[in-house]
Enzyme design. Structure first.
Site, PDB file in Angstrom:
ATOM      1  N   ARG A  25       0.862  -1.198   0.000  1.00  0.00           N
ATOM      2  CA  ARG A  25       0.000   0.000   0.000  1.00  0.00           C
ATOM      3  C   ARG A  25       0.899   1.248   0.000  1.00  0.00           C
ATOM      4  O   ARG A  25       2.124   1.136   0.069  1.00  0.00           O
ATOM      5  CB  ARG A  25      -0.923   0.007   1.222  1.00  0.00           C
ATOM      6  CG  ARG A  25      -0.215  -0.042   2.546  1.00  0.00           C
ATOM      7  CD  ARG A  25      -1.171   0.123   3.741  1.00  0.00           C
ATOM      8  NE  ARG A  25      -0.397   0.257   4.950  1.00  0.00           N
ATOM      9  CZ  ARG A  25      -0.149  -0.740   5.805  1.00  0.00           C
ATOM     10  NH1 ARG A  25      -0.642  -1.938   5.581  1.00  0.00           N
ATOM     11  NH2 ARG A  25       0.596  -0.530   6.874  1.00  0.00           N
ATOM     12  N   SER A 143      12.461  10.547   5.901  1.00  0.00           N
ATOM     13  CA  SER A 143      11.306  11.416   6.169  1.00  0.00           C
ATOM     14  C   SER A 143      11.782  12.846   6.368  1.00  0.00           C
ATOM     15  O   SER A 143      12.819  13.085   7.006  1.00  0.00           O
ATOM     16  CB  SER A 143      10.587  10.957   7.441  1.00  0.00           C
ATOM     17  OG  SER A 143       9.612  11.923   7.810  1.00  0.00           O
ATOM     18  N   TYR A 156      11.297   7.912  15.907  1.00  0.00           N
ATOM     19  CA  TYR A 156      11.186   7.799  14.442  1.00  0.00           C
ATOM     20  C   TYR A 156      12.204   8.701  13.755  1.00  0.00           C
ATOM     21  O   TYR A 156      12.951   8.260  12.875  1.00  0.00           O
ATOM     22  CB  TYR A 156       9.757   8.178  14.053  1.00  0.00           C
ATOM     23  CG  TYR A 156       9.455   8.266  12.580  1.00  0.00           C
ATOM     24  CD1 TYR A 156       9.426   7.122  11.783  1.00  0.00           C
ATOM     25  CD2 TYR A 156       9.149   9.494  11.983  1.00  0.00           C
ATOM     26  CE1 TYR A 156       9.108   7.198  10.428  1.00  0.00           C
ATOM     27  CE2 TYR A 156       8.821   9.583  10.639  1.00  0.00           C
ATOM     28  CZ  TYR A 156       8.804   8.430   9.861  1.00  0.00           C
ATOM     29  OH  TYR A 156       8.483   8.521   8.530  1.00  0.00           O
ATOM     30  N   ALA A 158      14.913  10.044  14.932  1.00  0.00           N
ATOM     31  CA  ALA A 158      16.303   9.638  15.219  1.00  0.00           C
ATOM     32  C   ALA A 158      16.686   8.448  14.350  1.00  0.00           C
ATOM     33  O   ALA A 158      17.803   8.374  13.819  1.00  0.00           O
ATOM     34  CB  ALA A 158      16.460   9.301  16.705  1.00  0.00           C
TER      35      ALA A 158
HETATM   36  N1  LIG Z   1       3.023   8.981   4.409  1.00  0.00           N
HETATM   37  C1  LIG Z   1       3.763   9.972   4.866  1.00  0.00           C
HETATM   38  O1  LIG Z   1       3.262  11.088   5.138  1.00  0.00           O
HETATM   39  C2  LIG Z   1       5.257   9.775   5.032  1.00  0.00           C
HETATM   40  C3  LIG Z   1       6.032  10.902   5.347  1.00  0.00           C
HETATM   41  C4  LIG Z   1       7.400  10.756   5.508  1.00  0.00           C
HETATM   42  C5  LIG Z   1       7.993   9.518   5.337  1.00  0.00           C
HETATM   43  N2  LIG Z   1       7.227   8.429   5.043  1.00  0.00           N
HETATM   44  C6  LIG Z   1       7.922   7.144   4.899  1.00  0.00           C
HETATM   45  O2  LIG Z   1       7.516   6.538   3.685  1.00  0.00           O
HETATM   46  C7  LIG Z   1       7.539   5.115   3.804  1.00  0.00           C
HETATM   47  C8  LIG Z   1       6.205   4.551   3.386  1.00  0.00           C
HETATM   48  O3  LIG Z   1       5.199   5.139   4.179  1.00  0.00           O
HETATM   49  P1  LIG Z   1       3.639   4.981   3.862  1.00  0.00           P
HETATM   50  O4  LIG Z   1       2.989   6.195   4.407  1.00  0.00           O
HETATM   51  O5  LIG Z   1       3.421   4.579   2.445  1.00  0.00           O
HETATM   52  O6  LIG Z   1       3.290   3.737   4.850  1.00  0.00           O
HETATM   53  P2  LIG Z   1       2.044   2.738   4.893  1.00  0.00           P
HETATM   54  O7  LIG Z   1       0.871   3.254   4.156  1.00  0.00           O
HETATM   55  O8  LIG Z   1       1.872   2.386   6.347  1.00  0.00           O
HETATM   56  O9  LIG Z   1       2.624   1.451   4.139  1.00  0.00           O
HETATM   57  C9  LIG Z   1       3.740   0.791   4.725  1.00  0.00           C
HETATM   58  C10 LIG Z   1       4.079  -0.461   3.943  1.00  0.00           C
HETATM   59  O10 LIG Z   1       5.182  -1.107   4.617  1.00  0.00           O
HETATM   60  C11 LIG Z   1       4.788  -2.424   5.043  1.00  0.00           C
HETATM   61  N3  LIG Z   1       5.450  -2.731   6.305  1.00  0.00           N
HETATM   62  C12 LIG Z   1       5.288  -2.096   7.499  1.00  0.00           C
HETATM   63  N4  LIG Z   1       6.034  -2.694   8.444  1.00  0.00           N
HETATM   64  C13 LIG Z   1       6.672  -3.721   7.825  1.00  0.00           C
HETATM   65  C14 LIG Z   1       7.577  -4.721   8.274  1.00  0.00           C
HETATM   66  N5  LIG Z   1       7.964  -4.778   9.567  1.00  0.00           N
HETATM   67  N6  LIG Z   1       8.058  -5.629   7.383  1.00  0.00           N
HETATM   68  C15 LIG Z   1       7.655  -5.581   6.072  1.00  0.00           C
HETATM   69  N7  LIG Z   1       6.807  -4.663   5.603  1.00  0.00           N
HETATM   70  C16 LIG Z   1       6.312  -3.752   6.465  1.00  0.00           C
HETATM   71  C17 LIG Z   1       3.256  -2.337   5.152  1.00  0.00           C
HETATM   72  O11 LIG Z   1       2.614  -3.610   5.106  1.00  0.00           O
HETATM   73  P3  LIG Z   1       2.282  -4.472   6.456  1.00  0.00           P
HETATM   74  O12 LIG Z   1       1.763  -3.497   7.467  1.00  0.00           O
HETATM   75  O13 LIG Z   1       1.294  -5.511   6.029  1.00  0.00           O
HETATM   76  O14 LIG Z   1       3.597  -5.079   6.873  1.00  0.00           O
HETATM   77  C18 LIG Z   1       2.946  -1.496   3.923  1.00  0.00           C
HETATM   78  O15 LIG Z   1       3.052  -2.270   2.761  1.00  0.00           O
HETATM   79  C19 LIG Z   1       7.915   4.844   5.268  1.00  0.00           C
HETATM   80  O16 LIG Z   1       9.291   4.589   5.378  1.00  0.00           O
HETATM   81  C20 LIG Z   1       7.563   6.146   5.986  1.00  0.00           C
HETATM   82  O17 LIG Z   1       8.340   6.336   7.150  1.00  0.00           O
HETATM   83  C21 LIG Z   1       5.874   8.532   4.876  1.00  0.00           C
END
Ligand SMILES: NC(=O)c1ccc[n+]([C@@H]2O[C@H](COP(=O)([O-])OP(=O)(O)OC[C@H]3O[C@@H](n4cnc5c(N)ncnc54)[C@H](OP(=O)(O)O)[C@@H]3O)[C@@H](O)[C@H]2O)c1
Length: 262
Positions: A25, A143, A156, A158
């Site tokens: 996702r 991030s 997070y 850090a």
């Molecule tokens: N969205 C934002 O505003 C934002 C801002 C700054 C940085 N980020 C960074 O962008 C990246 C993606 O974020 P997102 O918002 O797209 O997150 P998300 O919607 O929560 O999707 C996270 C994805 O990672 C998988 N995942 C989580 N924990 C996992 C684990 N332990 N092992 C394997 N897979 C795992 C989830 O699937 P499962 O839960 O089924 O494992 C899912 O496929 C992250 O590194 C986040 O820190 C996001």
């Protein structure tokens, strides 16, 4: 879909084997879709396939927080793809808490495992193949929150700061072998994980009776909208492509103008 060709009439990632963590996702799924559209063969992973893994990608269940998960994933990559040319470390996240002392010890460890050490472990297994082939591109998803480290998310930010520092060091280490390493640092992006985190953050802030120090969760970036997963995926694909062949050791802040000094 915009098709970018590489001058030979082929799609840009034709013949490339890509591994993307967290592709069920959000940002990870967008990266997987873009890579598939650009001709790559893609394997992705999550702890469960309940999200929407893009059609056309191979999927293996693995928890990237552990050494065993990294090993299972590297083995699956070898079996399914026969090697990895493009590695995108996207899985990440953490729950906000009511200030620094309220972050439980196990969540510090969890934040480090998921947002930092997962990349170190998987890189250590896949980089030797890239070095041998003298080519490869690695992208770490950090991030923009690193730019405003503060209480609710200190575990997070850090961990992501450690990831960025590691990413730059790895880039220098691998440059002589033709392997490039870069990072992207997204701001507010509309994803299931991002929305859930911001909701919890608003609750936590309300309980604390004060606006959080980091920034107001209701703020909209200067470009007038939150980011979409494709905004980040487009940058990841650029960094992973041959168009970025003289770019390594950088981190690109993608935030709609929220952090102009980032
Ligand atoms: N969205 C934002 O505003 C934002 C801002 C700054 C940085 N980020 C960074 O962008 C990246 C993606 O974020 P997102 O918002 O797209 O997150 P998300 O919607 O929560 O999707 C996270 C994805 O990672 C998988 N995942 C989580 N924990 C996992 C684990 N332990 N092992 C394997 N897979 C795992 C989830 O699937 P499962 O839960 O089924 O494992 C899912 O496929 C992250 O590194 C986040 O820190 C996001």
């Amino acid at each position: 879909m915009t098709t970018i060709e590489n001058g030979t009439g082929q799609q840009e990632f034709t013949g490339k084997r890509a591994l993307v963590t967290g592709g069920s996702r959000g940002i990870g799924a967008a990266v997987v879709r873009r890579l598939l559209d650009a001709g790559a063969e893609v394997l992705t992973t999550a702890r469960s396939a309940t999200g929407t893994v893009p059609e056309g990608a191979s999927f293996v269940e693995a928890d990237v927080r552990t050494r065993a998960g990294a090993e299972a994933l590297a083995a699956a990559a070898q079996e399914t793809l026969g090697g990895v040319d493009v590695l995108v470390h996207n899985a990440g996240g953490a729950r906000p808490h009511e200030g620094f002392p309220a972050i439980p010890d196990e969540e510090w460890q969890d934040a480090l495992d998921l947002n930092y050490l997962a990349s170190v472990r998987l890189d250590s297994l896949l980089v030797p193949g890239m070095r041998e082939r003298r080519s490869g591109a690695i992208v770490h998803v950090s991030s923009a929150a690193v730019l405003t480290p503060a209480g609710a998310f200190l575990h997070y930010t850090a961990a992501k700061a450690a990831l960025e520092n590691y990413s730059r060091g790895l880039a220098l280490d691998l440059a002589p072998f033709g392997v490039r390493v870069n990072a992207v640092a997204p701001g507010r992006v509309a994803t299931p994980g991002g929305e859930a985190t911001r909701e919890r953050w608003a609750e936590v802030s309300a309980r604390m009776g004060a606006a959080p120090a980091e920034s107001n969760p209701d703020d909209v970036p200067p470009l007038g909208r939150d980011g979409q997963p494709d905004d980040i995926a487009n940058a990841v694909l650029f960094l992973a492509s041959d168009r970025a062949s003289w770019l390594t050791g950088r981190h690109l802040v993608l935030d709609g103008g929220e952090f102009p000094m980032g």
